[in-house]
Write an enzyme that holds these catalytic residues in place. Structure first.
Site, PDB file in Angstrom:
ATOM      1  N   LYS A 108      93.964  97.008 -13.000  1.00  0.00           N
ATOM      2  CA  LYS A 108      94.781  95.888 -12.525  1.00  0.00           C
ATOM      3  C   LYS A 108      93.924  94.877 -11.761  1.00  0.00           C
ATOM      4  O   LYS A 108      93.254  95.241 -10.790  1.00  0.00           O
ATOM      5  CB  LYS A 108      95.901  96.395 -11.614  1.00  0.00           C
ATOM      6  CG  LYS A 108      96.804  95.302 -11.059  1.00  0.00           C
ATOM      7  CD  LYS A 108      97.895  95.896 -10.185  1.00  0.00           C
ATOM      8  CE  LYS A 108      98.840  94.821  -9.667  1.00  0.00           C
ATOM      9  NZ  LYS A 108      98.197  93.897  -8.708  1.00  0.00           N
ATOM     10  N   THR A 136      93.426  99.453  -8.975  1.00  0.00           N
ATOM     11  CA  THR A 136      93.272  98.056  -8.575  1.00  0.00           C
ATOM     12  C   THR A 136      91.792  97.730  -8.475  1.00  0.00           C
ATOM     13  O   THR A 136      91.052  98.367  -7.723  1.00  0.00           O
ATOM     14  CB  THR A 136      93.971  97.792  -7.233  1.00  0.00           C
ATOM     15  OG1 THR A 136      95.377  98.009  -7.401  1.00  0.00           O
ATOM     16  CG2 THR A 136      93.750  96.361  -6.769  1.00  0.00           C
ATOM     17  N   SER A 165     102.336 102.793  -4.496  1.00  0.00           N
ATOM     18  CA  SER A 165     101.097 102.318  -3.890  1.00  0.00           C
ATOM     19  C   SER A 165     100.352 103.459  -3.197  1.00  0.00           C
ATOM     20  O   SER A 165     100.964 104.386  -2.659  1.00  0.00           O
ATOM     21  CB  SER A 165     101.409 101.227  -2.865  1.00  0.00           C
ATOM     22  OG  SER A 165     100.271 100.907  -2.084  1.00  0.00           O
ATOM     23  N   TYR A 211      93.643 102.665  -4.910  1.00  0.00           N
ATOM     24  CA  TYR A 211      92.488 101.923  -4.415  1.00  0.00           C
ATOM     25  C   TYR A 211      91.297 102.873  -4.402  1.00  0.00           C
ATOM     26  O   TYR A 211      91.446 104.063  -4.098  1.00  0.00           O
ATOM     27  CB  TYR A 211      92.734 101.381  -3.009  1.00  0.00           C
ATOM     28  CG  TYR A 211      93.616 100.162  -2.962  1.00  0.00           C
ATOM     29  CD1 TYR A 211      93.161  98.931  -3.442  1.00  0.00           C
ATOM     30  CD2 TYR A 211      94.907 100.230  -2.431  1.00  0.00           C
ATOM     31  CE1 TYR A 211      93.968  97.807  -3.402  1.00  0.00           C
ATOM     32  CE2 TYR A 211      95.716  99.111  -2.392  1.00  0.00           C
ATOM     33  CZ  TYR A 211      95.245  97.899  -2.878  1.00  0.00           C
ATOM     34  OH  TYR A 211      96.057  96.790  -2.851  1.00  0.00           O
ATOM     35  N   HIS A 256      96.341  89.069  -8.067  1.00  0.00           N
ATOM     36  CA  HIS A 256      96.908  89.709  -6.884  1.00  0.00           C
ATOM     37  C   HIS A 256      97.938  88.804  -6.204  1.00  0.00           C
ATOM     38  O   HIS A 256      98.100  88.826  -4.980  1.00  0.00           O
ATOM     39  CB  HIS A 256      95.804  90.084  -5.891  1.00  0.00           C
ATOM     40  CG  HIS A 256      96.032  91.386  -5.181  1.00  0.00           C
ATOM     41  ND1 HIS A 256      95.315  92.525  -5.465  1.00  0.00           N
ATOM     42  CD2 HIS A 256      96.896  91.741  -4.210  1.00  0.00           C
ATOM     43  CE1 HIS A 256      95.716  93.514  -4.667  1.00  0.00           C
ATOM     44  NE2 HIS A 256      96.677  93.058  -3.897  1.00  0.00           N
TER      45      HIS A 256
END
Length: 375
Positions: free
Chosen positions: A237, A160, A112, A134, A261
């Site tokens: 995603k 994402t 992440s 992100y 999510h």
């Protein structure tokens, strides 16, 4: 409380109870919570439960083979560990424990952006490592993260796309969520990770961080900027609409993840599994199709593959295993997914994943190849 032994876990979801018993209440609510009233969280599970597989017989399943290739990397099972932030909040070994367990299980591990361990340390553990991004307001920081992921040896970039802002996660707001002392975002220095210095009533520290760091202006035109700065395969995603899937494939995405999510963004969003067949049809083989949101068993994996996914991402059960018993707990959860998948394959008459893709289902969405064209 007596520590849980990994052998005590007989299904991936068995780890939830022991995890909840040892986690701080605020962290337990964070991992198991959802946006709004939890409508989509529950709908994900209900939709998966409603799908019935039509088994084949007399197919020689004396051996079953679940191996596949995901984004160029061989995998023992058609699954990867989903990107999940701040794993030090669940166990002192955090992401390193999960990455090592994923390596041993033959699954990719997705780092992440808000990992509590740097990507360089995680990649050094071996195995296949993907990096989740992100879209940050600071393009310089974004470019730096891309460079770090490539230099560390990550083999794919997972962008994402369903989080222009964080969903209103009521449990976090009511509990004024904050991270435990000592848990920080390892890819940012303390002054730049966006976390408020202290919790405030009715404010989630994670929501404040997202609002401060994540750029809600992300659009299709930004993918060109991203492509110019990385050679890694690109995964988008958070796609549910077939039109978005077609656009992603048309712009050269290497894979998409059909996902809501895990019910943590738009409450009332379509269950991801019901979106899967039409999305797979819209892509029409131009890129790989992955799936997440609600996977709790090997049979769930079988259903997703029958409806058009090439693989799944697993999330919450991994964190439950981590909290319950560290690396051994994660390894047990991942091994149970594999064991259950092989059992389901044999009982469904599928010696390999090609046979799984040809299974019929009832009670849920009809695979688009049988239903006709997407409109």
């Amino acid at each position: 409380m007596t520590a849980v032994l990994p052998a005590d876990l007989l299904a991936p979801a068995d780890a939830e109870g022991p995890a909840s018993a040892v986690l701080q209440p605020m962290i337990e609510r964070f991992v198991n919570g959802a946006a709004g009233d939890g409508l989509t969280l529950r709908a994900n599970r209900a939709a998966l439960d409603a799908i019935c597989v039509v088994p084949r017989v007399l197919r020689d399943v004396s051996a079953t083979d679940s191996s596949t290739v995901l984004l160029g990397a061989p995998c023992a099972v058609p699954a990867a560990v989903a990107p999940m932030a701040y794993q030090h909040a669940f166990h002192p070994d955090g992401e390193l424990a999960v990455a090592r367990a994923a390596r041993d299980a033959g699954m990719p591990f997705t780092v992440s952006t808000f990992s509590s361990v740097p990507v360089e340390e995680i990649a050094a553990a071996g195995g296949t490592t993907w990096f989740q991004l992100y879209w940050l307001r600071d393009r310089g920081v974004t470019a730096d993260l891309l460079a770090r992921a490539e230099s560390a040896g990550c083999s794919a970039l997972v962008l994402t796309v369903d989080t222009p802002r964080m969903g209103r996660r009521q449990a976090d707001l009511r509990g004024s969520f904050r991270l435990p002392d000592g848990v920080r975002a390892a890819h940012f220095d303390g002054s730049a990770d966006g976390l408020p210095a202290a919790a405030r009533t009715g404010v989630s520290a994670i929501a404040s961080q997202t609002a401060g760091l994540v750029d809600p202006s992300l659009s299709w035109r930004d993918l060109e900027w991203l492509r110019e700065r990385t050679r890694l395969p690109l995964v988008l995603k958070g796609i549910l609409d077939p039109r978005d899937a077609a656009a992603a494939a048309g712009l050269g995405a290497d894979a998409i993840v059909v996902s809501n999510h895990g019910g943590r963004q738009l409450d009332g969003a379509q269950p991801a599994i019901t979106a899967l067949p039409a999305v797979a049809a819209a892509v029409a083989g131009r890129c790989e199709v992955l799936f997440d949101s609600g996977i709790r068993s090997g049979t769930d994996i079988l259903k997703a593959l029958a409806l058009g996914a090439g693989a799944v991402l697993v999330g919450r059960p991994v964190l439950w295993g981590l909290a319950a018993a560290g690396q051994a707990g994660v390894h047990r959860v991942l091994d149970l997914f594999r064991t259950e998948l092989h059992n389901a394959m044999a009982l469904a008459g599928c010696p390999d994943l090609a046979a799984v893709a040809g299974l019929a289902t009832t009670g849920g969405p009809v695979p688009a190849t049988a239903a006709g064209s997407v409109r």
